[in-house]
Scaffold this motif. Structure first.
Motif, PDB file in Angstrom:
ATOM      1  N   LEU A   1      37.260  40.988  43.217  1.00  0.00           N
ATOM      2  CA  LEU A   1      37.917  41.644  44.353  1.00  0.00           C
ATOM      3  C   LEU A   1      39.220  42.318  43.948  1.00  0.00           C
ATOM      4  CD1 LEU A   1      37.272  39.088  47.248  1.00  0.00           C
ATOM      5  CD2 LEU A   1      35.891  41.067  46.536  1.00  0.00           C
ATOM      6  N   VAL A   2      40.000  41.671  43.098  1.00  0.00           N
ATOM      7  CA  VAL A   2      41.258  42.277  42.641  1.00  0.00           C
ATOM      8  C   VAL A   2      40.955  43.489  41.755  1.00  0.00           C
ATOM      9  CG1 VAL A   2      43.362  41.923  41.277  1.00  0.00           C
ATOM     10  CG2 VAL A   2      42.628  40.184  42.915  1.00  0.00           C
ATOM     11  N   THR A   3      39.960  43.372  40.895  1.00  0.00           N
ATOM     12  CA  THR A   3      39.567  44.507  40.052  1.00  0.00           C
ATOM     13  C   THR A   3      39.204  45.715  40.910  1.00  0.00           C
ATOM     14  OG1 THR A   3      38.812  43.110  38.242  1.00  0.00           O
ATOM     15  CG2 THR A   3      37.887  45.332  38.348  1.00  0.00           C
ATOM     16  N   ASN A   4      38.411  45.496  41.951  1.00  0.00           N
ATOM     17  CA  ASN A   4      38.037  46.602  42.835  1.00  0.00           C
ATOM     18  C   ASN A   4      39.255  47.209  43.517  1.00  0.00           C
ATOM     19  OD1 ASN A   4      35.365  46.358  42.178  1.00  0.00           O
ATOM     20  ND2 ASN A   4      34.777  45.332  44.066  1.00  0.00           N
ATOM     21  N   ALA A   5      40.169  46.378  43.986  1.00  0.00           N
ATOM     22  CA  ALA A   5      41.367  46.884  44.663  1.00  0.00           C
ATOM     23  C   ALA A   5      42.225  47.707  43.707  1.00  0.00           C
ATOM     24  CB  ALA A   5      42.172  45.721  45.246  1.00  0.00           C
ATOM     25  N   VAL A   6      42.324  47.260  42.461  1.00  0.00           N
ATOM     26  CA  VAL A   6      43.131  47.972  41.467  1.00  0.00           C
ATOM     27  C   VAL A   6      42.467  49.289  41.065  1.00  0.00           C
ATOM     28  CG1 VAL A   6      43.929  47.865  39.066  1.00  0.00           C
ATOM     29  CG2 VAL A   6      44.289  45.909  40.579  1.00  0.00           C
ATOM     30  N   ARG A   7      41.180  49.250  40.822  1.00  0.00           N
ATOM     31  CA  ARG A   7      40.476  50.430  40.291  1.00  0.00           C
ATOM     32  C   ARG A   7      40.138  51.492  41.340  1.00  0.00           C
ATOM     33  NH1 ARG A   7      36.049  48.084  36.001  1.00  0.00           N
ATOM     34  NH2 ARG A   7      37.572  47.316  34.499  1.00  0.00           N
ATOM     35  N   HIS A   8      39.874  51.052  42.560  1.00  0.00           N
ATOM     36  CA  HIS A   8      39.290  51.985  43.531  1.00  0.00           C
ATOM     37  C   HIS A   8      40.194  52.338  44.706  1.00  0.00           C
ATOM     38  CE1 HIS A   8      35.607  51.624  41.298  1.00  0.00           C
ATOM     39  NE2 HIS A   8      35.596  50.313  41.466  1.00  0.00           N
ATOM     40  N   THR A   9      41.472  51.989  44.641  1.00  0.00           N
ATOM     41  CA  THR A   9      42.402  52.369  45.706  1.00  0.00           C
ATOM     42  C   THR A   9      43.664  52.936  45.073  1.00  0.00           C
ATOM     43  OG1 THR A   9      43.655  50.291  45.907  1.00  0.00           O
ATOM     44  CG2 THR A   9      41.542  50.411  47.071  1.00  0.00           C
ATOM     45  N   ASP A  10      44.508  53.502  45.898  1.00  0.00           N
ATOM     46  CA  ASP A  10      45.777  54.034  45.400  1.00  0.00           C
ATOM     47  C   ASP A  10      46.934  53.090  45.748  1.00  0.00           C
ATOM     48  OD1 ASP A  10      45.892  54.437  48.118  1.00  0.00           O
ATOM     49  OD2 ASP A  10      46.587  56.510  47.996  1.00  0.00           O
ATOM     50  N   SER A  11      46.675  51.805  45.680  1.00  0.00           N
ATOM     51  CA  SER A  11      47.665  50.783  46.043  1.00  0.00           C
ATOM     52  C   SER A  11      48.758  50.634  44.996  1.00  0.00           C
ATOM     53  CB  SER A  11      46.976  49.425  46.218  1.00  0.00           C
ATOM     54  OG  SER A  11      46.004  49.493  47.227  1.00  0.00           O
ATOM     55  N   ASP A  12      49.942  50.242  45.463  1.00  0.00           N
ATOM     56  CA  ASP A  12      51.029  49.838  44.570  1.00  0.00           C
ATOM     57  C   ASP A  12      50.952  48.349  44.287  1.00  0.00           C
ATOM     58  OD1 ASP A  12      52.229  52.384  44.450  1.00  0.00           O
ATOM     59  OD2 ASP A  12      53.254  52.007  46.352  1.00  0.00           O
ATOM     60  N   LYS A  13      50.450  47.584  45.263  1.00  0.00           N
ATOM     61  CA  LYS A  13      50.315  46.142  45.088  1.00  0.00           C
ATOM     62  C   LYS A  13      49.028  45.672  45.742  1.00  0.00           C
ATOM     63  CE  LYS A  13      52.936  44.697  49.122  1.00  0.00           C
ATOM     64  NZ  LYS A  13      54.031  43.899  49.620  1.00  0.00           N
ATOM     65  N   VAL A  14      48.590  44.502  45.308  1.00  0.00           N
ATOM     66  CA  VAL A  14      47.408  43.845  45.834  1.00  0.00           C
ATOM     67  C   VAL A  14      47.840  42.453  46.270  1.00  0.00           C
ATOM     68  CG1 VAL A  14      45.104  42.983  45.247  1.00  0.00           C
ATOM     69  CG2 VAL A  14      45.894  45.147  44.286  1.00  0.00           C
ATOM     70  N   SER A  15      47.386  42.040  47.440  1.00  0.00           N
ATOM     71  CA  SER A  15      47.728  40.723  47.964  1.00  0.00           C
ATOM     72  C   SER A  15      46.492  39.840  47.974  1.00  0.00           C
ATOM     73  CB  SER A  15      48.265  40.840  49.396  1.00  0.00           C
ATOM     74  OG  SER A  15      49.389  41.684  49.423  1.00  0.00           O
ATOM     75  N   CYS A  16      46.713  38.566  47.755  1.00  0.00           N
ATOM     76  CA  CYS A  16      45.609  37.606  47.761  1.00  0.00           C
ATOM     77  C   CYS A  16      46.015  36.408  48.612  1.00  0.00           C
ATOM     78  CB  CYS A  16      45.293  37.163  46.340  1.00  0.00           C
ATOM     79  SG  CYS A  16      43.894  36.034  46.231  1.00  0.00           S
ATOM     80  N   GLN A  17      45.098  35.957  49.426  1.00  0.00           N
ATOM     81  CA  GLN A  17      45.335  34.765  50.235  1.00  0.00           C
ATOM     82  C   GLN A  17      44.182  33.797  50.040  1.00  0.00           C
ATOM     83  OE1 GLN A  17      46.046  35.450  54.402  1.00  0.00           O
ATOM     84  NE2 GLN A  17      46.698  33.367  54.731  1.00  0.00           N
ATOM     85  N   LEU A  18      44.508  32.524  49.889  1.00  0.00           N
ATOM     86  CA  LEU A  18      43.528  31.443  49.776  1.00  0.00           C
ATOM     87  C   LEU A  18      43.721  30.518  50.967  1.00  0.00           C
ATOM     88  CD1 LEU A  18      44.233  30.444  46.065  1.00  0.00           C
ATOM     89  CD2 LEU A  18      42.481  32.031  46.887  1.00  0.00           C
ATOM     90  N   ARG A  19      42.614  30.118  51.594  1.00  0.00           N
ATOM     91  CA  ARG A  19      42.668  29.138  52.688  1.00  0.00           C
ATOM     92  C   ARG A  19      41.542  28.150  52.483  1.00  0.00           C
ATOM     93  NH1 ARG A  19      43.615  33.486  56.415  1.00  0.00           N
ATOM     94  NH2 ARG A  19      41.405  33.482  56.840  1.00  0.00           N
ATOM     95  N   LEU A  20      41.899  26.900  52.318  1.00  0.00           N
ATOM     96  CA  LEU A  20      40.920  25.837  52.140  1.00  0.00           C
ATOM     97  C   LEU A  20      40.895  25.013  53.414  1.00  0.00           C
ATOM     98  CD1 LEU A  20      38.954  24.350  50.281  1.00  0.00           C
ATOM     99  CD2 LEU A  20      40.902  23.026  49.451  1.00  0.00           C
ATOM    100  N   SER A  21      39.767  24.991  54.064  1.00  0.00           N
ATOM    101  CA  SER A  21      39.623  24.255  55.311  1.00  0.00           C
ATOM    102  C   SER A  21      38.270  23.547  55.273  1.00  0.00           C
ATOM    103  CB  SER A  21      39.689  25.221  56.502  1.00  0.00           C
ATOM    104  OG  SER A  21      39.572  24.512  57.709  1.00  0.00           O
ATOM    105  N   GLY A  22      38.316  22.215  55.230  1.00  0.00           N
ATOM    106  CA  GLY A  22      37.069  21.465  55.145  1.00  0.00           C
ATOM    107  C   GLY A  22      36.341  21.783  53.866  1.00  0.00           C
ATOM    108  N   ALA A  23      35.076  22.175  53.996  1.00  0.00           N
ATOM    109  CA  ALA A  23      34.252  22.459  52.822  1.00  0.00           C
ATOM    110  C   ALA A  23      34.084  23.964  52.608  1.00  0.00           C
ATOM    111  CB  ALA A  23      32.890  21.790  52.984  1.00  0.00           C
ATOM    112  N   ALA A  24      35.106  24.734  52.988  1.00  0.00           N
ATOM    113  CA  ALA A  24      35.042  26.180  52.795  1.00  0.00           C
ATOM    114  C   ALA A  24      36.356  26.698  52.246  1.00  0.00           C
ATOM    115  CB  ALA A  24      34.718  26.876  54.116  1.00  0.00           C
ATOM    116  N   LEU A  25      36.258  27.589  51.283  1.00  0.00           N
ATOM    117  CA  LEU A  25      37.415  28.275  50.732  1.00  0.00           C
ATOM    118  C   LEU A  25      37.278  29.742  51.100  1.00  0.00           C
ATOM    119  CD1 LEU A  25      39.940  28.469  48.895  1.00  0.00           C
ATOM    120  CD2 LEU A  25      38.345  28.911  47.000  1.00  0.00           C
ATOM    121  N   ARG A  26      38.259  30.252  51.827  1.00  0.00           N
ATOM    122  CA  ARG A  26      38.269  31.675  52.180  1.00  0.00           C
ATOM    123  C   ARG A  26      39.258  32.383  51.262  1.00  0.00           C
ATOM    124  NH1 ARG A  26      36.731  34.951  56.747  1.00  0.00           N
ATOM    125  NH2 ARG A  26      38.017  36.831  56.857  1.00  0.00           N
TER     126      ARG A  26
END
Length: 153
Positions: free
Chosen positions: A65-90
């Motif tokens: 996902l970070v590779t796609n954001a870096v390669r295919h957009t004109d972004s200056d920065k990329v943000s990442c969020q992790l959320r662990l709730s029960g048996a799921a990681l978003r």
């Protein structure tokens, strides 16, 4: 690892919130940031007590996902969020840029060196998708991975 204080735009700064573990961070939109994002995710998930399989799967998803954001957009920065709730990681990766098309999985020819990332994300995830960015610019690509619930903190 210290809590993340570098991602205020995602509305969370690392730690435990309402029974969920969360972390958010930013990187410059550079190829070198992909490895940094993988390392950050692995360290955080290990801190949360996640097993090796969950860490490996999450690292691969974040890498794609970070590779796609870096390669295919004109972004200056990329943000990442992790959320662990029960048996799921978003996992959510947000870019600032505009790309000509929306991310979608595609079949690549055997001799192509790229183009399989979202197929891997789909194979490892319960679900994944794309949302518009909060600012009206860019987008958030998310994936929800199954995992074993970590020990209580």
């Amino acid at each position: 690892m210290l809590p993340s204080y570098d991602a205020p735009s995602l509305g969370f700064r690392g730690g435990v919130l309402t029974g969920r573990l969360q972390d958010a961070f930013h990187f410059p939109a550079l190829n070198a940031s992909v490895a940094e994002a993988r390392q950050r995710v692995r360290a955080r998930l290990r801190e949360w007590g996640m097993d090796d399989v969950a860490c490996d799967d999450a690292q691969l998803v974040v890498s794609e996902l970070v590779t796609n954001a870096v390669r295919h957009t004109d972004s200056d920065k990329v943000s990442c969020q992790l959320r662990l709730s029960g048996a799921a990681l978003r996992i959510e990766v947000a870019d600032q840029g505009l790309a000509p098309t929306e991310p979608r999985a595609r079949c690549s020819a055997a001799d192509e060196e790229s183009g399989r990332g979202l197929l891997l994300v789909g194979a490892l995830s319960r679900a994944w998708g794309v949302l518009p960015g909060d600012s009206g610019r860019g987008r958030v690509v998310w994936a929800e991975l199954p995992c074993q619930e970590p020990p209580a903190h």
